[in-house]
Design a protein around this motif. Structure first.
Motif, PDB file in Angstrom:
ATOM      1  N   LEU A   1       1.270   9.579  -5.217  1.00  0.00           N
ATOM      2  CA  LEU A   1       1.784  10.880  -4.799  1.00  0.00           C
ATOM      3  C   LEU A   1       2.702  11.459  -5.868  1.00  0.00           C
ATOM      4  O   LEU A   1       2.643  12.666  -6.157  1.00  0.00           O
TER       5      LEU A   1
ATOM      6  N   GLY B   1       0.929   4.083  -2.764  1.00  0.00           N
ATOM      7  CA  GLY B   1       0.662   5.460  -2.344  1.00  0.00           C
ATOM      8  C   GLY B   1       1.734   6.417  -2.831  1.00  0.00           C
ATOM      9  O   GLY B   1       1.431   7.537  -3.263  1.00  0.00           O
TER      10      GLY B   1
ATOM     11  N   ILE C   1       0.837  -1.202   0.000  1.00  0.00           N
ATOM     12  CA  ILE C   1       0.000   0.000   0.000  1.00  0.00           C
ATOM     13  C   ILE C   1       0.872   1.253   0.000  1.00  0.00           C
ATOM     14  O   ILE C   1       0.584   2.244  -0.681  1.00  0.00           O
TER      15      ILE C   1
END
Length: 134
Positions: free
Chosen positions: A122, A118, A114
């Motif tokens: 980003l 992420g 995860i």
């Protein structure tokens, strides 16, 4: 000729071969687990350098910052891939040897997967906000 049982992980007894106490070792699963740790360290290092370089004081050029973002994208995708493979190996280990340590390992690999996804998102957000110069 020497006994080659040390290379295969078996011990020969009078009743036939038996597995040693530690069982079979998968070289690929060890590689993937070490790859998760190395990729996680690399992602954190690249992100820390990017954050320090985007401050006004050190002032990295835009070209260097976008290079760091590109490296962060690839490292985070590698982290996600290694985490997914390690998660699969750890699910198998948890099924055959259920204990708390294997369950915590499963949670760790899930969270690093995860985390890698992420950072990839980003990275895409930073590039799109900056005007798409990635």
């Amino acid at each position: 000729m020497e006994n080659m049982s040390d290379l295969t992980g078996t011990v020969t007894t009078e009743n036939g071969p038996k597995w040693k106490k530690w069982g079979r070792r998968w070289i690929f699963s060890d590689f993937v687990r070490k790859g998760v740790r190395a990729a996680l360290a690399l992602v954190l290092l690249i992100f820390a350098v990017y954050l320090t370089g985007s401050m006004p004081d050190p002032g990295f050029s835009d070209r260097v910052l976008f290079l760091l973002l590109r490296l962060l994208r690839y490292a985070s995708l590698i982290l996600s891939a290694f985490s997914l493979c390690a998660l699969g190996f750890n699910v198998r280990r948890l099924v055959y040897h259920p204990n708390v340590r294997n369950a915590l390992g499963l949670c760790f690999y899930f969270l690093t997967g995860i985390f890698g996804a992420g950072f990839a998102m980003l990275n895409s957000m930073i590039i799109s906000v900056a005007g798409g110069n990635g």
